[in-house]
Scaffold this active site. Structure first.
Site, PDB file in Angstrom:
ATOM      1  N   HIS A  15       0.832  -1.196   0.000  1.00 52.23           N
ATOM      2  CA  HIS A  15       0.000   0.000   0.000  1.00 52.23           C
ATOM      3  C   HIS A  15       0.871   1.252   0.000  1.00 52.23           C
ATOM      4  O   HIS A  15       2.083   1.187   0.202  1.00 52.23           O
ATOM      5  CB  HIS A  15      -0.944   0.006   1.206  1.00 52.23           C
ATOM      6  CG  HIS A  15      -0.228   0.075   2.523  1.00 52.23           C
ATOM      7  ND1 HIS A  15       0.293  -1.045   3.136  1.00 52.23           N
ATOM      8  CD2 HIS A  15       0.064   1.111   3.321  1.00 52.23           C
ATOM      9  CE1 HIS A  15       0.872  -0.687   4.269  1.00 52.23           C
ATOM     10  NE2 HIS A  15       0.757   0.626   4.396  1.00 52.23           N
ATOM     11  N   ASP A  17       0.807   5.017   1.855  1.00 50.55           N
ATOM     12  CA  ASP A  17       0.146   5.699   2.967  1.00 50.55           C
ATOM     13  C   ASP A  17      -0.708   6.873   2.494  1.00 50.55           C
ATOM     14  O   ASP A  17      -1.780   7.127   3.039  1.00 50.55           O
ATOM     15  CB  ASP A  17       1.169   6.170   3.994  1.00 50.55           C
ATOM     16  CG  ASP A  17       1.738   5.012   4.808  1.00 50.55           C
ATOM     17  OD1 ASP A  17       1.176   3.895   4.743  1.00 50.55           O
ATOM     18  OD2 ASP A  17       2.740   5.223   5.504  1.00 50.55           O
ATOM     19  N   HIS A  70       4.812   0.078   0.209  1.00 51.16           N
ATOM     20  CA  HIS A  70       5.405  -0.852   1.164  1.00 51.16           C
ATOM     21  C   HIS A  70       4.346  -1.791   1.726  1.00 51.16           C
ATOM     22  O   HIS A  70       3.155  -1.617   1.486  1.00 51.16           O
ATOM     23  CB  HIS A  70       6.077  -0.083   2.304  1.00 51.16           C
ATOM     24  CG  HIS A  70       5.104   0.775   3.071  1.00 51.16           C
ATOM     25  ND1 HIS A  70       4.692   2.005   2.610  1.00 51.16           N
ATOM     26  CD2 HIS A  70       4.451   0.563   4.233  1.00 51.16           C
ATOM     27  CE1 HIS A  70       3.827   2.520   3.470  1.00 51.16           C
ATOM     28  NE2 HIS A  70       3.658   1.664   4.463  1.00 51.16           N
ATOM     29  N   ARG A  80       3.990  -7.405  17.316  1.00 55.95           N
ATOM     30  CA  ARG A  80       4.832  -6.295  16.878  1.00 55.95           C
ATOM     31  C   ARG A  80       4.086  -5.020  17.216  1.00 55.95           C
ATOM     32  O   ARG A  80       2.980  -4.787  16.731  1.00 55.95           O
ATOM     33  CB  ARG A  80       5.044  -6.398  15.365  1.00 55.95           C
ATOM     34  CG  ARG A  80       5.694  -5.196  14.710  1.00 55.95           C
ATOM     35  CD  ARG A  80       5.556  -5.363  13.197  1.00 55.95           C
ATOM     36  NE  ARG A  80       6.103  -4.283  12.437  1.00 55.95           N
ATOM     37  CZ  ARG A  80       5.422  -3.221  12.027  1.00 55.95           C
ATOM     38  NH1 ARG A  80       4.153  -3.082  12.322  1.00 55.95           N
ATOM     39  NH2 ARG A  80       6.020  -2.286  11.315  1.00 55.95           N
TER      40      ARG A  80
END
Length: 93
Positions: A15, A17, A70, A80
Protein backbone atom coordinates in the site's frame (compact mmCIF):
# COMPACT_ATOMS: atom_id res chain seq x y z
CA UNK A 1 -9.07 -9.82 13.86
CA UNK A 2 -6.82 -7.34 12.14
CA UNK A 3 -6.49 -3.89 13.69
CA UNK A 4 -7.29 -1.43 10.93
CA UNK A 5 -9.86 1.11 9.80
CA UNK A 6 -12.56 -0.48 7.60
CA UNK A 7 -11.24 1.22 4.44
CA UNK A 8 -7.63 0.11 4.92
CA UNK A 9 -5.96 -2.96 3.46
CA UNK A 10 -4.42 -5.55 5.79
CA UNK A 11 -0.91 -4.49 6.81
CA UNK A 12 0.70 -7.36 4.88
CA UNK A 13 -0.68 -6.12 1.54
CA UNK A 14 1.33 -3.54 -0.40
CA UNK A 15 0.00 0.00 0.00
CA UNK A 16 0.84 3.70 -0.20
CA UNK A 17 0.15 5.70 2.97
CA UNK A 18 -0.99 8.75 0.98
CA UNK A 19 -3.82 6.63 -0.45
CA UNK A 20 -5.26 6.44 3.08
CA UNK A 21 -5.14 10.21 3.55
CA UNK A 22 -4.04 12.59 0.79
CA UNK A 23 -2.59 15.07 3.32
CA UNK A 24 0.10 12.59 4.46
CA UNK A 25 3.48 13.88 3.29
CA UNK A 26 5.76 11.84 5.56
CA UNK A 27 5.30 8.60 7.49
CA UNK A 28 7.30 7.33 10.45
CA UNK A 29 7.45 4.31 12.76
CA UNK A 30 9.12 3.88 16.14
CA UNK A 31 9.49 0.23 17.13
CA UNK A 32 8.94 -0.96 20.71
CA UNK A 33 10.32 -4.50 20.39
CA UNK A 34 13.05 -6.40 18.58
CA UNK A 35 12.01 -8.52 15.62
CA UNK A 36 13.40 -12.05 15.85
CA UNK A 37 13.48 -11.82 19.64
CA UNK A 38 10.12 -10.57 20.91
CA UNK A 39 8.22 -11.61 17.76
CA UNK A 40 8.79 -13.27 14.38
CA UNK A 41 8.02 -11.56 11.07
CA UNK A 42 6.91 -7.93 10.93
CA UNK A 43 9.69 -6.52 8.72
CA UNK A 44 8.86 -3.35 6.79
CA UNK A 45 9.33 -4.16 3.08
CA UNK A 46 9.41 -1.45 0.42
CA UNK A 47 8.42 -2.18 -3.17
CA UNK A 48 12.02 -1.61 -4.30
CA UNK A 49 13.07 -4.55 -2.11
CA UNK A 50 14.58 -2.60 0.79
CA UNK A 51 13.71 -4.36 4.05
CA UNK A 52 13.82 -2.76 7.49
CA UNK A 53 14.00 -5.11 10.47
CA UNK A 54 12.24 -3.88 13.62
CA UNK A 55 14.60 -2.99 16.47
CA UNK A 56 13.57 -1.49 19.80
CA UNK A 57 13.86 2.30 19.56
CA UNK A 58 14.48 2.35 15.80
CA UNK A 59 12.89 5.29 13.97
CA UNK A 60 12.04 4.78 10.31
CA UNK A 61 10.81 7.80 8.33
CA UNK A 62 9.92 8.07 4.65
CA UNK A 63 7.83 10.13 2.27
CA UNK A 64 4.22 8.90 2.10
CA UNK A 65 3.69 8.95 -1.67
CA UNK A 66 3.79 6.28 -4.38
CA UNK A 67 7.60 6.35 -4.42
CA UNK A 68 7.47 4.44 -1.12
CA UNK A 69 4.89 1.72 -1.57
CA UNK A 70 5.40 -0.85 1.16
CA UNK A 71 3.97 -3.68 3.21
CA UNK A 72 4.73 -5.40 6.50
CA UNK A 73 5.59 -9.09 6.61
CA UNK A 74 2.99 -11.07 8.54
CA UNK A 75 3.76 -11.48 12.22
CA UNK A 76 4.12 -15.22 12.82
CA UNK A 77 4.81 -15.22 16.57
CA UNK A 78 4.28 -12.69 19.35
CA UNK A 79 3.15 -9.11 18.80
CA UNK A 80 4.83 -6.29 16.88
CA UNK A 81 4.04 -2.91 18.38
CA UNK A 82 5.12 0.41 16.99
CA UNK A 83 4.14 4.05 17.16
CA UNK A 84 2.94 5.07 13.68
CA UNK A 85 3.10 8.77 12.80
CA UNK A 86 2.07 10.77 9.75
CA UNK A 87 3.06 14.34 9.00
CA UNK A 88 1.69 16.94 6.63
CA UNK A 89 3.26 20.05 5.13
CA UNK A 90 -0.14 21.58 4.33
CA UNK A 91 -1.05 24.58 6.47
CA UNK A 92 -4.61 24.62 7.82
CA UNK A 93 -6.80 27.25 6.23
Amino acid sequence: GACRAPSQKPYWEAHVDQDNKQAYDYSALVYFEDGGVDFEGGALIFEDGETILPRRGRLVAFSSGPENGHRVARVERGARTALALWFTCVQPE
